[in-house]
Motif scaffolding. Structure first.
Motif, mmCIF file in Angstrom:
data_model
loop_
_atom_site.group_PDB
_atom_site.id
_atom_site.type_symbol
_atom_site.label_atom_id
_atom_site.label_comp_id
_atom_site.label_asym_id
_atom_site.label_seq_id
_atom_site.Cartn_x
_atom_site.Cartn_y
_atom_site.Cartn_z
ATOM 1 N N MET A 82 -10.424 3.061 -2.906
ATOM 2 C CA MET A 82 -11.153 1.954 -4.102
ATOM 3 C C MET A 82 -11.200 2.686 -5.298
ATOM 4 O O MET A 82 -9.624 3.763 -5.810
ATOM 5 N N TYR A 83 -11.415 1.382 -6.321
ATOM 6 C CA TYR A 83 -11.021 1.333 -7.385
ATOM 7 C C TYR A 83 -11.123 1.730 -8.298
ATOM 8 O O TYR A 83 -12.607 1.410 -8.393
ATOM 9 N N ARG A 84 -11.553 1.985 -9.704
ATOM 10 C CA ARG A 84 -11.830 1.804 -11.199
ATOM 11 C C ARG A 84 -11.326 0.465 -12.043
ATOM 12 O O ARG A 84 -9.913 -0.189 -11.770
ATOM 13 N N ALA A 108 -7.509 8.022 -7.240
ATOM 14 C CA ALA A 108 -7.207 9.603 -7.148
ATOM 15 C C ALA A 108 -5.863 8.984 -8.250
ATOM 16 O O ALA A 108 -5.268 10.127 -8.465
ATOM 17 N N ALA A 109 -6.026 7.441 -8.624
ATOM 18 C CA ALA A 109 -4.860 8.197 -9.682
ATOM 19 C C ALA A 109 -3.452 7.950 -9.914
ATOM 20 O O ALA A 109 -2.765 8.596 -10.795
ATOM 21 N N THR A 110 -3.212 7.629 -8.383
ATOM 22 C CA THR A 110 -2.045 7.691 -7.954
ATOM 23 C C THR A 110 -1.201 5.537 -8.278
ATOM 24 O O THR A 110 0.280 5.686 -8.346
ATOM 25 N N ALA A 111 -2.120 5.081 -8.549
ATOM 26 C CA ALA A 111 -0.829 4.186 -8.728
ATOM 27 C C ALA A 111 -1.693 2.688 -9.943
ATOM 28 O O ALA A 111 -3.129 2.428 -9.739
ATOM 29 N N ARG A 131 1.286 -6.617 -9.389
ATOM 30 C CA ARG A 131 2.203 -5.582 -9.491
ATOM 31 C C ARG A 131 1.398 -4.228 -10.088
ATOM 32 O O ARG A 131 0.402 -4.158 -9.596
ATOM 33 N N PHE A 132 2.395 -3.499 -8.979
ATOM 34 C CA PHE A 132 1.923 -1.800 -9.010
ATOM 35 C C PHE A 132 2.525 -1.325 -9.945
ATOM 36 O O PHE A 132 4.276 -1.580 -9.807
ATOM 37 N N ARG A 133 1.731 -0.344 -10.081
ATOM 38 C CA ARG A 133 2.642 0.635 -11.228
ATOM 39 C C ARG A 133 2.079 1.743 -11.074
ATOM 40 O O ARG A 133 1.222 2.438 -10.318
ATOM 41 N N ASN A 134 3.692 3.086 -10.865
ATOM 42 C CA ASN A 134 3.664 3.987 -10.289
ATOM 43 C C ASN A 134 2.885 5.109 -11.343
ATOM 44 O O ASN A 134 3.826 5.137 -12.134
ATOM 45 N N LEU A 135 2.354 6.022 -11.163
ATOM 46 C CA LEU A 135 1.313 6.108 -11.851
ATOM 47 C C LEU A 135 1.504 8.001 -11.432
ATOM 48 O O LEU A 135 0.707 9.010 -12.418
#
Ligand SMILES: [Zn+2]
Length: 680
Positions: A82-84, A108-111, A131-135
Motif C-alpha cells: 500500500m502506497y500514498r 511504512a515510509a521505507t521506500a 527507480r527505487f529510493r531507500n528511505l
C-alpha cells in the motif's frame, strides 16, 4: 479531467488523470494504458489496449500486478503493497513522446518508487521504468528486480509464445533459431535466459489463435531470466524478467534503477510482432546510424590474416577495398602490442598505425579498430602493474584474462585508453569484442558489491564505460560483438549501431543468423562476415540481406574475375540497403536448411518496393513458388530479377496469392526478385 499535450508539430497523445479514482489513462492515439492507485492504496496495472485493432489486455480478477515488483532483504514491494501518492506529472520527451511520472511511497515510509511510463508517436508500445529510493536509515540490498512484472487475463484463449536464440557455441550450438511453443494452463513456464553469455535474445512475443498478441523487450545486458506461464485455463498469463544474481547495495536516500523495458501490442504473425518491435526500436531506442544515406556500410576486416598483420599488406588491402567501393576498413585483433597493451605493435606498423589510418581516410573509407575493452593479456603492463584488476571469473579470450569493468580504477583506465586510441589513431569505428562482456566477479577488493557483479558489471561497468567514451567522442560508432552475437539485447541497441550475428560460420550459417535476428532486431543489427576469396553469387547473396556486409578475406588473393563479381555485387547491396533497412522483414519459408528452398523478403512502405532473396542450397527440388507479402493488392508492380533479363507486370494480389514460379537448375544459387511500383 486534466488533459493532453501537444508536440511541436502535432499532438502526440493525451495523458489524462482522474483525481477521484486516482487513475491515469495514457494514450498516444494508438495505444491506451491505464494504471490506478486504488482506494485500498495498491498501485495497479489495469489495461493495455490497441485503439486501432480493438485488442485489449486487462488485469486478471484476483491476480493484480504492478509495475513495481522488487525485493530488498526482508521486505517485498509489489501489487499487495500500500502506497500514498507523492507527486505525478507528465512532460514531452524526445523523440516525439510523452512521459508520465508517478512517485509513490509505501505507507511504512521505507521506500519511494518513481515510475515512468512513456509512449511515442504512432508506436503501440508502452515503455516503462522504476527507480527505487531507500528511505530507511540504513543501507539495504536490492535482491530482486522484475523488469516485466505483469499479469494479463488470458480470456479463455490458447497462446503460443515465441523466442529467438543467440549465437552460442560454448554450451549448446545455437544460431538464432526462432522457437515457438504452445502454453499449457499450469504447464511449464516459457523461459528466456537473456543477456551477455545467455541463450536467447532479450525479447519474447505471444499471441492467441486470433492473432492478438504482445511483445516485450528488456533493456539490460547482464543475464536476466524472463518467464511466461499460463495460470489456470480461465486465468491469466504471468510475466516476469528478473535480473539474475542481484545484490545491489543502496545507501539511505540513494536510488536503484530497475532497467527499463517495454510492452507492445501487435495483431498478426511473428513477422508483425518483429516489425512493431523494430519500428519502436528504430524510432526510440536505437543509436542513430553514422551515415543514414550510406548505412549499413560494406566494409573489410583483417581477420583473413588472423593476427599476422603488417602495414604494407594492409595498405595493399586498403587500395583494393577502396576500388571495390568498400566504405569501412577495420583492423581486427593483432594490431596492438598485446591484448590490453593498447599501443600499435611497432614491428607490424613501422610507420605507425596513424599513417595507415590516414591512408585509409585518404581513400575515402572510415577507419575501424578492434577493441577488447574488458580483456588483457596476463603479461600486459596494465596487469603487471595492477594484478587485482581481473574479474574473479576469467573467460579466456585468445589467451587474455578478463577485467572487471565495474571496479572504478579499471573503468577509469579503460575510458582513458579508448579516448587515447581514438585520438592517436583517428578511429571512426570500434569493433568491440570479448568473451562475455558482463563478467562475473566476486572479489571483495573491488568497488562493487562482491555478490552484485551481474548488475554492476552490466550497468555500472560496461554501460557506464561505453556511455562515458561516447560522450567524450560522439563521432565514433560501435559494433557489438561478444565473440559473435551473444549479447543481443534492447540495451545493446542503445549504444551500438550494429551487431555481429553469428561469427564467421559460412554462407548457410550467415543466412540463419540474419533469419532469426531479424525477428526482434532491425535488419541493420544483423551484420555478417564473409571469409571467402573465391566468390559466386550464391556466396555473396548469402551475406547481403541485413546490416553491414564485411569482407573478411584477402582481397589481394582474389582473381580479377572474383573482384569484378565482388564490385558488381557490392553495387547491388548499395542499391537495396536503404530499402531493406527501412522495410518490414517477411520470413516467407521456414528456417534455412540444406534440405529446402528458402525465401526471405523485405517490404519498404516508403518506396512501395519488395525485395526477396530466394535460395536453393543442397535440396533436390529445383522450383519454388514465391508468394510475396505485404504488397498493396490492387497496385500494379513491375517485377524484375537480378539474374534474368525478364520483367513482368503483375498486381499485388497476383504476386501475393498466385506468386511467381522460380526455377533453380543449379545447386547453391540465389535469385533476388524485386517488385517495384509501376508508375501510372
Ligand atoms: Zn570485480
Amino acid at each position: 479531467m486534466i488533459a493532453w499535450a501537444t508536440g511541436a508539430s502535432a499532438a502526440i497523445g493525451q495523458f489524462d488523470f482522474d483525481p477521484e479514482q486516482t487513475r491515469w489513462i495514457l494514450s498516444n492515439g494508438r495505444l491506451e494504458a491505464v494504471f490506478q492507485l486504488t482506494a485500498a492504496g495498491t498501485f495497479e496495472f489495469q489495461r493495455l489496449a490497441d485503439l486501432r485493432t480493438g485488442d485489449a489486455w486487462v488485469a486478471p480478477q484476483g491476480a493484480p500486478s504492478s509495475p513495481v515488483r522488487l525485493r530488498v532483504l526482508g521486505r517485498s514491494y509489489g501489487p499487495g503493497t500500500m502506497y500514498r501518492l507523492v507527486e505525478h506529472h507528465f512532460e514531452a520527451i524526445s523523440p516525439d513522446g510523452l512521459r508520465q511520472t508517478i512517485v509513490i511511497e509505501d505507507l511504512a515510509a521505507t521506500a519511494q518508487f518513481r515510475i515512468e511510463l512513456e509512449m511515442y508517436a504512432d508506436q503501440p508500445v508502452l515503455r516503462y521504468s522504476v527507480r527505487f529510493r531507500n528511505l530507511q536509515p540504513h543501507r539495504v540490498h536490492v535482491r530482486l528486480a522484475d523488469m516485466l512484472p505483469f499479469n494479463l487475463a488470458s480470456q479463455g484463449k490458447n497462446y503460443i509464445a515465441f523466442r529467438v536464440t543467440q549465437w552460442v557455441v560454448t554450451r549448446i550450438a545455437n544460431d538464432f533459431q526462432p522457437q515457438q511453443s504452445a502454453l499449457k494452463p499450469d504447464g511449464a513456464a516459457f523461459q528466456v535466459l537473456s543477456g551477455a553469455h545467455g541463450d536467447y535474445c532479450g525479447w519474447l512475443a505471444v499471441r492467441d489463435e486470433a492473432q492478438r498478441g504482445f511483445f516485450a523487450g528488456w533493456e539490460f545486458d547482464g543475464r536476466a531470466q524472463a518467464s511466461l506461464s499460463q495460470v489456470g485455463s480461465g486465468g491469466y498469463l504471468k510475466l516476469s524478467a528478473q535480473v539474475l544474481s542481484l545484490n545491489h547495495p543502496v545507501e539511505p536516500g540513494e536510488e536503484f534503477q530497475v532497467p527499463a523495458a517495454f510492452l507492445g501490442l501487435f495483431h498478426g504473425d511473428w513477422d508483425e510482432a518483429g516489425y512493431r518491435t523494430q519500428s519502436f526500436a528504430e524510432a526510440v531506442l536505437a543509436k542513430a546510424p553514422p551515415d543514414p544515406d550510406r548505412f549499413p556500410y560494406v566494409g573489410w576486416d583483417s581477420w583473413g590474416y588472423l593476427t599476422d598483420l603488417d602495414e604494407d599488406t594492409l595498405r595493399r588491402e586498403a587500395e583494393i577495398a577502396a576500388r571495390l567501393g568498400l566504405e569501412l576498413f577495420v583492423v581486427d585483433l593483432g594490431w596492438a602490442r598485446s591484448i590490453g597493451d593498447w599501443h600499435a605493435d611497432p614491428r607490424k606498423f613501422p610507420g605507425g598505425l596513424r599513417a595507415l589510418s590516414d591512408y585509409v581516410h585518404s581513400l575515402g573509407m572510415k577507419f575501424g579498430l578492434h577493441f577488447t575493452l574488458a580483456e588483457a593479456a596476463p603479461d600486459s603492463p596494465v596487469l603487471e602493474a595492477n594484478p587485482d584488476w581481473t574479474s574473479s571469473e576469467s573467460y579466456g579470450y585468445h589467451g587474455a584474462v578478463s577485467l572487471c569493468l565495474s571496479h572504478k580504477p579499471v573503468k577509469e583506465w579503460v575510458i582513458e585508453q579508448a579516448v587515447r586510441l581514438i585520438d592517436d589513431y583517428g578511429v571512426d569505428w570500434f569493433l568491440q569484442d570479448g568473451e562475455n562482456m558482463v563478467k562475473e566477479c566476486t572479489k571483495e577488493t573491488h568497488t562493487h558489491d562482491p555478490l552484485d557483479s551481474n548488475y554492476s558489471n552490466a550497468v555500472d561497468g560496461l554501460n557506464a564505460v561505453i556511455s562515458a567514451i561516447q560522450q567524450l567522442r560522439p563521432n565514433v560508432h560501435w559494433e557489438n560483438c561478444e565473440n559473435g552475437g551473444n549479447m543481443m539485447t534492447f540495451n545493446m541497441v542503445r549504444y551500438y549501431v550494429t551487431s555481429i550475428t553469428n561469427d564467421a560460420s559460412g554462407a548457410l550459417g550467415a543466412r540463419r543468423g540474419v533469419w532469426g535476428a531479424t525477428y526482434p532486431f532491425p535488419p541493420r543489427y544483423a551484420d555478417r562476415y564473409m571469409p571467402d576469396e573465391r566468390l559466386d553469387s550464391y556466396t555473396t547473396r548469402s551475406y547481403m540481406f541485413g546490416g553491414p556486409w564485411l569482407f573478411m578475406n584477402r582481397l589481394t588473393q582474389m582473381s580479377p574475375d572474383d573482384l569484378g563479381l565482388a564490385a558488381s555485387e557490392i553495387g547491388v547491396f548499395k542499391s537495396i540497403r536503404s530499402n531493406i533497412g527501412r522495410g518490414k522483414v517477411f520470413h516467407i519459408s521456414a528456417w534455412p536448411d540444406e534440405n529446402r528452398l528458402e525465401a526471405i523478403q523485405s517490404y519498404d512502405a516508403v518506396s512501395d518496393t519488395a525485395i526477396a532473396f530466394v535460395t536453393r542450397h543442397e535440396n533436390p527440388d529445383d522450383s519454388y513458388v514465391l508468394r510475396f507479402r505485404g504488397l498493396r493488392s490492387r497496385a500494379n508492380y513491375r517485377v524484375r530479377f537480378e539474374g534474368l533479363p525478364t520483367t513482368l507486370t503483375m498486381t499485388g494480389a497476383q504476386l501475393m496469392n498466385d506468386g511467381l514460379l522460380l526455377t533453380f537448375p543449379e545447386l547453391r544459387t540465389t535469385e533476388i526478385v524485386y517488385a517495384e511500383p509501376l508508375q501510372q
